[in-house]
Design an enzyme around this catalytic site. Structure first.
Site, PDB file in Angstrom:
ATOM      1  N   ASN A 128      34.889 116.292  17.675  1.00 48.53           N
ATOM      2  CA  ASN A 128      35.783 115.171  17.388  1.00 48.53           C
ATOM      3  C   ASN A 128      37.122 115.516  18.020  1.00 48.53           C
ATOM      4  OD1 ASN A 128      37.484 113.220  16.374  1.00 48.53           O
ATOM      5  ND2 ASN A 128      36.851 113.448  14.250  1.00 48.53           N
TER       6      ASN A 128
ATOM      7  N   ARG B 160      32.366 112.188  19.066  1.00 50.79           N
ATOM      8  CA  ARG B 160      32.962 110.984  18.472  1.00 50.79           C
ATOM      9  C   ARG B 160      33.859 110.345  19.521  1.00 50.79           C
ATOM     10  NH1 ARG B 160      38.083 109.933  15.748  1.00 50.79           N
ATOM     11  NH2 ARG B 160      37.886 108.040  14.492  1.00 50.79           N
TER      12      ARG B 160
ATOM     13  N   HIS C  39      36.061 102.868  11.831  1.00 47.97           N
ATOM     14  CA  HIS C  39      35.410 103.599  10.741  1.00 47.97           C
ATOM     15  C   HIS C  39      33.920 103.279  10.672  1.00 47.97           C
ATOM     16  CE1 HIS C  39      39.501 104.079   8.492  1.00 47.97           C
ATOM     17  NE2 HIS C  39      39.283 105.074   9.328  1.00 47.97           N
TER      18      HIS C  39
ATOM     19  N   ARG D  64      50.435 103.675   9.073  1.00 43.05           N
ATOM     20  CA  ARG D  64      50.262 102.360   9.677  1.00 43.05           C
ATOM     21  C   ARG D  64      50.585 101.283   8.654  1.00 43.05           C
ATOM     22  NH1 ARG D  64      44.452 104.106  11.499  1.00 43.05           N
ATOM     23  NH2 ARG D  64      44.916 105.486  13.259  1.00 43.05           N
TER      24      ARG D  64
ATOM     25  N   GLU E  69      30.861 112.013   8.436  1.00 44.29           N
ATOM     26  CA  GLU E  69      30.783 111.461   9.780  1.00 44.29           C
ATOM     27  C   GLU E  69      30.149 112.438  10.762  1.00 44.29           C
ATOM     28  OE1 GLU E  69      34.466 108.778  10.694  1.00 44.29           O
ATOM     29  OE2 GLU E  69      35.098 110.280   9.223  1.00 44.29           O
TER      30      GLU E  69
END
Length: 394
Positions: free
Chosen positions: A9, A88, A177, A238, A381
């Protein structure tokens, strides 16, 4: 010989990795490099047993960082002989609907999509290139964070903007996601003893990034993040949803250009803007100490989640479970309770004892017999990437 998948990742300033045994799901090694390209970084390499191997130093770029990861395996073990490397990749646009074997055409496409994820797609390609050099002949598999969300129907992904923007520039909702949602939705169905294609779920992935996804019969039908990860819920840094006229207004009254507004909304918004920190644990502590801004930040954060839950409940018509995942979703009982407060008439209730219990793992935090189960499903993940990579090479 055990079949092992190396999962990479490669983030904007970090590299996370795990070596996963395909049969047992054991993790012989995992680690992270932080602060790539920003002063002194730290590589921490964890083995299944014993103390971690650490290396401090300046990692000038991601290529150097990945070489350091390979050196950590060589120094501390275990032997690194993967049957595949799973990567990823943040943005696959509307092209990549599932994991793919990497070739030059795929790499070129990931690069072409970089304007949609400028901080990530370029470095994702760097990870792929270095892994190709390190493991010649080993399949490289790209798993896209947007892929699961490409089942959105046109009425969900279409923005009401000029046709030229949509057709020439690809303006639409993508959602993110997806890797987490794919894993969590499948595990939630199994927890309920149901087939994934029989259940309707609302998945709340709450971490530094946060999103809500409505899943109908195993497919995403709406999601809070949009063309970029900025839209939707309030997050660590965010802003989530704001008036689209905000950049124009700030240009007129403050002389700010579009790029600086985008930067502020994405890197200096959210909990950070409201409470002075993007870490939910710190926000809760400050609120407990009487800080009014932190209290407001929590109220804004949970109200936004509750609004999306109500909207997605209406959209789905029937909800079998609401599922919390991600660091905040899995560990912050107060956020779970506050986000679902007042939804009793929809059959959504949280049992205070179960919700507040100090435990990990998959669990229900709703009362027995609740019309809508409220579940905590820790996401994985890395395993989802490994699983998809293994299925592809087989």
């Amino acid at each position: 010989m055990a079949e092992r998948i190396l999962v990479l990742n490669t983030g904007s300033s970090s590299i996370k990795y795990e070596l996963i045994d395909a049969a047992s799901r054991a993790r012989p090694a995992r680690g992270v490099i932080e602060r790539i390209g920003d002063g002194e970084g730290l590589l921490t390499h964890h083995l299944a047993e014993g103390p971690p191997y650490e290396r401090k130093g300046r990692f000038a770029d991601h290529a150097q960082g990945l070489r350091a990861v390979l050196e950590a395996f060589g120094t501390a073990g275990p032997e690194l002989d993967p049957v595949a490397v799973g990567h990823r990749v943040v943005h696959g646009g509307s092209r990549f609907r599932e994991a793919v074997l990497v070739d030059e055409e795929v790499i070129a496409a990931i690069e072409e999509l970089a304007p949609l994820a400028p901080l990530h797609n370029h470095v994702n390609v760097t990870g792929i290139r270095v892994a190709q050099q390190a493991f010649p002949g080993v399949p490289q598999v790209a798993v896209f964070d947007t892929a699961f969300q490409l089942s959105l129907p046109p009425e969900a992904y279409t923005y009401a903007v000029p046709r030229e923007w949509r057709e020439r520039y690809g303006v639409r909702r993508f959602g993110f996601h997806g890797t987490s949602c794919a894993y969590v939705s499948r595990q939630a169905a199994a927890f309920l003893g149901r087939d994934p294609h029989e259940v309707n779920l609302i998945v709340l992935h709450l971490g530094n990034g946060a999103s809500a996804t409505a899943i109908e019969a195993g497919r995403s039908v709406d999601t809070s993040m949009g063309m970029t990860p900025l839209e939707g819920l309030v997050m660590g840094t965010r802003s989530g949803d704001v008036d689209p006229a905000l950049p124009g207004y700030l240009a007129r009254v403050a002389g700010l250009d579009a790029r600086s507004v985008e930067e502020s909304l994405g890197r200096h918004g959210g909990l950070l803007a409201l409470a002075g920190t993007g870490d939910m644990r710190e926000v809760r502590q400050r609120a407990a100490d009487g800080d009014a801004e932190s209290r407001l930040a929590l109220d804004v954060y949970c109200r936004r989640i509750r609004k999306y839950v109500g909207a997605y409940y209406a959209l789905l018509g029937r909800v079998d479970a609401i599922v919390f995942a991600g660091g905040v979703g899995e560990h912050d009982a107060a956020t779970r309770a506050s986000s679902l407060a007042g939804l009793d008439r929809l059959g959504v209730t949280v049992d205070p004892g179960r919700n507040g219990a100090e435990q990990d793992g998959e669990r229900a935090v709703s009362p027995d017999g609740a019309a809508v189960a409220v579940l905590v499903i820790p996401t994985d993940e890395e395993w989802e990437i490994a699983r998809q990579a293994l299925e592809l090479i087989r």
